[in-house]
Design a protein around this motif. Structure first.
Motif, PDB file in Angstrom:
ATOM      1  N   PHE A   1      48.334  39.248  31.776  1.00 35.10           N
ATOM      2  CA  PHE A   1      47.742  39.014  30.458  1.00 35.10           C
ATOM      3  C   PHE A   1      46.723  40.087  30.051  1.00 35.10           C
ATOM      4  CE2 PHE A   1      44.600  37.110  27.628  1.00 35.10           C
ATOM      5  CZ  PHE A   1      45.385  36.455  26.697  1.00 35.10           C
ATOM      6  N   PHE A   2      45.882  40.547  30.994  1.00 32.49           N
ATOM      7  CA  PHE A   2      44.775  41.430  30.651  1.00 32.49           C
ATOM      8  C   PHE A   2      45.119  42.921  30.704  1.00 32.49           C
ATOM      9  CE2 PHE A   2      42.321  37.685  32.332  1.00 32.49           C
ATOM     10  CZ  PHE A   2      41.689  37.365  31.134  1.00 32.49           C
ATOM     11  N   GLU A   3      46.328  43.270  31.088  1.00 33.09           N
ATOM     12  CA  GLU A   3      46.620  44.665  31.399  1.00 33.09           C
ATOM     13  C   GLU A   3      46.484  45.615  30.212  1.00 33.09           C
ATOM     14  OE1 GLU A   3      49.965  45.579  33.783  1.00 33.09           O
ATOM     15  OE2 GLU A   3      49.498  44.075  35.308  1.00 33.09           O
ATOM     16  N   GLN A   4      46.951  45.222  29.054  1.00 34.73           N
ATOM     17  CA  GLN A   4      46.874  46.123  27.899  1.00 34.73           C
ATOM     18  C   GLN A   4      45.427  46.430  27.526  1.00 34.73           C
ATOM     19  OE1 GLN A   4      49.307  47.924  26.426  1.00 34.73           O
ATOM     20  NE2 GLN A   4      50.467  47.123  28.173  1.00 34.73           N
ATOM     21  N   GLU A   5      44.585  45.421  27.573  1.00 30.86           N
ATOM     22  CA  GLU A   5      43.167  45.634  27.281  1.00 30.86           C
ATOM     23  C   GLU A   5      42.555  46.617  28.272  1.00 30.86           C
ATOM     24  OE1 GLU A   5      38.879  43.260  27.351  1.00 30.86           O
ATOM     25  OE2 GLU A   5      40.738  42.097  27.278  1.00 30.86           O
ATOM     26  N   LEU A   6      42.894  46.473  29.544  1.00 30.11           N
ATOM     27  CA  LEU A   6      42.337  47.339  30.582  1.00 30.11           C
ATOM     28  C   LEU A   6      42.788  48.785  30.406  1.00 30.11           C
ATOM     29  CD1 LEU A   6      42.789  44.935  33.609  1.00 30.11           C
ATOM     30  CD2 LEU A   6      40.610  45.672  32.627  1.00 30.11           C
ATOM     31  N   ILE A   7      44.067  48.960  30.122  1.00 27.41           N
ATOM     32  CA  ILE A   7      44.606  50.313  29.939  1.00 27.41           C
ATOM     33  C   ILE A   7      43.953  50.993  28.740  1.00 27.41           C
ATOM     34  CG2 ILE A   7      46.689  51.607  29.340  1.00 27.41           C
ATOM     35  CD1 ILE A   7      48.253  49.471  31.010  1.00 27.41           C
ATOM     36  N   LYS A   8      43.792  50.236  27.641  1.00 25.06           N
ATOM     37  CA  LYS A   8      43.152  50.794  26.437  1.00 25.06           C
ATOM     38  C   LYS A   8      41.703  51.183  26.709  1.00 25.06           C
ATOM     39  CE  LYS A   8      45.992  48.404  22.989  1.00 25.06           C
ATOM     40  NZ  LYS A   8      46.012  47.349  21.954  1.00 25.06           N
ATOM     41  N   SER A   9      41.090  50.491  27.686  1.00 22.50           N
ATOM     42  CA  SER A   9      39.686  50.767  28.009  1.00 22.50           C
ATOM     43  C   SER A   9      39.532  51.878  29.033  1.00 22.50           C
ATOM     44  CB  SER A   9      39.012  49.490  28.532  1.00 22.50           C
ATOM     45  OG  SER A   9      39.021  48.484  27.547  1.00 22.50           O
ATOM     46  N   GLY A  10      40.644  52.454  29.479  1.00 23.36           N
ATOM     47  CA  GLY A  10      40.572  53.601  30.374  1.00 23.36           C
ATOM     48  C   GLY A  10      40.830  53.323  31.836  1.00 23.36           C
ATOM     49  N   SER A  11      41.212  52.103  32.174  1.00 20.75           N
ATOM     50  CA  SER A  11      41.509  51.769  33.568  1.00 20.75           C
ATOM     51  C   SER A  11      42.956  52.103  33.907  1.00 20.75           C
ATOM     52  CB  SER A  11      41.264  50.277  33.825  1.00 20.75           C
ATOM     53  OG  SER A  11      39.883  49.984  33.761  1.00 20.75           O
ATOM     54  N   LYS A  12      43.190  52.381  35.176  1.00 19.59           N
ATOM     55  CA  LYS A  12      44.548  52.572  35.671  1.00 19.59           C
ATOM     56  C   LYS A  12      44.976  51.329  36.429  1.00 19.59           C
ATOM     57  CE  LYS A  12      43.766  57.535  36.283  1.00 19.59           C
ATOM     58  NZ  LYS A  12      43.628  58.630  37.279  1.00 19.59           N
ATOM     59  N   ILE A  13      46.278  51.009  36.329  1.00 16.38           N
ATOM     60  CA  ILE A  13      46.812  49.840  37.033  1.00 16.38           C
ATOM     61  C   ILE A  13      47.940  50.302  37.944  1.00 16.38           C
ATOM     62  CG2 ILE A  13      47.952  47.609  36.784  1.00 16.38           C
ATOM     63  CD1 ILE A  13      46.471  47.347  34.090  1.00 16.38           C
ATOM     64  N   PHE A  14      47.801  49.990  39.221  1.00 15.72           N
ATOM     65  CA  PHE A  14      48.801  50.336  40.226  1.00 15.72           C
ATOM     66  C   PHE A  14      49.420  49.050  40.770  1.00 15.72           C
ATOM     67  CE2 PHE A  14      45.274  53.400  40.411  1.00 15.72           C
ATOM     68  CZ  PHE A  14      45.951  54.573  40.094  1.00 15.72           C
ATOM     69  N   ARG A  15      50.636  49.164  41.316  1.00 15.15           N
ATOM     70  CA  ARG A  15      51.336  47.966  41.795  1.00 15.15           C
ATOM     71  C   ARG A  15      51.818  48.114  43.235  1.00 15.15           C
ATOM     72  NH1 ARG A  15      51.624  45.276  37.097  1.00 15.15           N
ATOM     73  NH2 ARG A  15      51.871  46.589  35.261  1.00 15.15           N
ATOM     74  N   LEU A  16      51.714  47.014  43.948  1.00 11.09           N
ATOM     75  CA  LEU A  16      52.299  46.868  45.275  1.00 11.09           C
ATOM     76  C   LEU A  16      53.310  45.733  45.222  1.00 11.09           C
ATOM     77  CD1 LEU A  16      49.195  47.076  47.648  1.00 11.09           C
ATOM     78  CD2 LEU A  16      50.991  48.792  47.383  1.00 11.09           C
ATOM     79  N   PRO A  17      54.245  45.664  46.173  1.00 13.88           N
ATOM     80  CA  PRO A  17      55.126  44.489  46.232  1.00 13.88           C
ATOM     81  C   PRO A  17      54.315  43.270  46.673  1.00 13.88           C
ATOM     82  CG  PRO A  17      55.455  45.873  48.153  1.00 13.88           C
ATOM     83  CD  PRO A  17      54.551  46.648  47.227  1.00 13.88           C
ATOM     84  N   PRO A  18      54.823  42.058  46.427  1.00 17.45           N
ATOM     85  CA  PRO A  18      54.128  40.853  46.907  1.00 17.45           C
ATOM     86  C   PRO A  18      53.968  40.899  48.419  1.00 17.45           C
ATOM     87  CG  PRO A  18      55.909  40.283  45.403  1.00 17.45           C
ATOM     88  CD  PRO A  18      56.066  41.739  45.713  1.00 17.45           C
ATOM     89  N   ILE A  19      52.885  40.294  48.919  1.00 15.24           N
ATOM     90  CA  ILE A  19      52.688  40.227  50.360  1.00 15.24           C
ATOM     91  C   ILE A  19      53.386  38.972  50.897  1.00 15.24           C
ATOM     92  CG2 ILE A  19      50.383  39.192  50.011  1.00 15.24           C
ATOM     93  CD1 ILE A  19      49.629  40.471  52.734  1.00 15.24           C
ATOM     94  N   LEU A  20      54.501  39.189  51.579  1.00 13.15           N
ATOM     95  CA  LEU A  20      55.316  38.098  52.123  1.00 13.15           C
ATOM     96  C   LEU A  20      55.350  38.226  53.639  1.00 13.15           C
ATOM     97  CD1 LEU A  20      58.280  38.380  49.584  1.00 13.15           C
ATOM     98  CD2 LEU A  20      56.382  36.740  49.524  1.00 13.15           C
TER      99      LEU A  20
END
Length: 378
Positions: free
Chosen positions: A46-65
């Motif tokens: 939900f919050f990702e677009q706001e964060l990106i617009k504010s200058g943050s980077k978002i990285f992804r890992l696979p789920p921890i199973l």
């Protein structure tokens, strides 16, 4: 001077309590002094677009199973091979961050924080692994954050909990202070001007106990047809909850509102906040509700330390039946609400003040551990 680089670790950036709390801080911090990025384990939240617009980077890992740990550890290692310049790792997913903490320690990242959010652990298929990881992770962290005393003791143990920093689940107090005009407008919008409106806010999962809440509501409807229940949130149990409402023949009186941007206004429109959670750490939603001066009925799974206005809160044991809960709720009648913003600020839950405290804490940790990294032994 370069900004302090912080990597926040989450499962997913949806409107859960921990995510909402962090966003409250994020919006009130001086981001010329802090570069805050995010490492998550699921697809877009939900919050990702706001964060990106504010200058943050978002990285992804696979789920921890548990059955795919080799793959997961490899992904963590690869990430830090490419991104090894952070000053702070702030783990918001408790013991599930264990492999991130371990890799960060190997890479010499100065500050490694684990953040305690829950007073108890979910009894899910990861439980045995969680118990092992909870002890294991303590060897790789050197800062202990929590929302409250019970959550700290659950994650860190009593000895380490004494060293924890309480990062209050603070809110924009002015947004939630009671306003009669807002109340009347939102009740009209919800077509709930003549009903007794009950609300629950939280992810639809076992911990939040909405299934039992529907049973309680079914008992209430037998006593008074004017009750209406509003459920705010989403989650893996939503379809089951909708089906249960049908089975109990209360679906016409239960509104599933999904994720909302108008929670302050919704709380103004309500008459009772119901919170039958099996366990909590220190709920943001409960702080928000109390700031609107609403009456609340909560379970004994909610820590007493999170009760900010005792005269407004009724605590009912989880062992009590749905009928007993309904009887207690039915005893609560109309009351005059007032502006309690000053009281909530006095209790220490205003976000502006808390954001300044967090900025100071981050700076102190970086200064301390760049010179002398260590881990307090248990």
């Amino acid at each position: 001077m370069s900004p302090i680089k912080i990597l926040q670790i989450f499962t997913v950036l949806n409107k859960g309590g921990a995510e909402t709390n962090l966003m409250n801080y994020y919006r009130n911090m001086d981001r010329s002094q802090f570069q805050i990025d995010f490492l998550v384990h699921r697809e877009t939240g939900f919050f990702e677009q706001e964060l990106i617009k504010s200058g943050s980077k978002i990285f992804r890992l696979p789920p921890i199973l548990p059955w795919k740990l080799k793959e997961y550890k490899k992904a963590v290692k690869t990430f830090f091979e490419e991104h090894n310049d952070y000053d702070i790792i702030h783990g918001q997913c408790s013991e599930l961050g264990v492999f991130i903490y371990e890799e960060a320690k190997k890479r010499g990242i100065p500050v490694i924080i684990a953040h305690a959010h829950n007073a108890k652990m979910d009894r899910d298929k990861k439980l045995l692994f969680r118990l092992m990881w909870k002890k294991r992770m303590r060897k790789s962290i050197n800062a202990y954050f929590t929302c409250g005393k019970e959550a700290a003791e659950n994650l860190f143990g009593k000895n380490l909990a004494r060293h924890s920093y309480q990062m209050n689940n603070a809110i924009e107090v002015e947004d939630f202070q009671f306003n009669q005009e807002v109340r009347e407008k939102k009740r009209k919008e919800l077509q709930a001007e003549e009903t007794i409106n009950l609300v629950n806010i939280g992810r639809f999962n076992t911990q939040k106990n909405q299934s039992f809440l529907l049973e309680v509501f079914a008992e209430l409807i037998k006593r008074n047809k004017k009750y209406k229940l509003f459920l705010v949130g989403q989650g893996e149990l939503e379809s089951q909850l909708r089906e249960k409402a049908k089975q109990l023949k209360i679906e016409q009186d239960v509104a599933f509102l999904g994720l909302r941007n108008d929670v302050p206004e919704l709380l103004q429109a309500m008459d009772l906040f119901l919170f039958p959670s099996l366990h909590e750490g220190f709920s943001v939603a409960f702080v928000e509700a109390q700031t609107t001066d609403i009456k609340a009925v909560i379970s004994d799974g909610v820590p007493t330390e999170s009760i900010l206005i005792p005269e407004n809160v009724t605590v009912i044991p989880l062992k009590n039946s749905a009928q007993q809960w309904a009887e207690k709720i039915a005893e609560i009648h109309n009351f005059e609400r007032k502006n309690v913003a000053a009281l909530i600020k006095e209790k220490g839950y205003d976000i502006k003040e808390n954001a300044q405290k967090l900025e100071k804490k981050y700076k102190e940790l970086v200064k301390q551990y760049k010179k002398n990294p260590y881990v307090i032994s248990s």
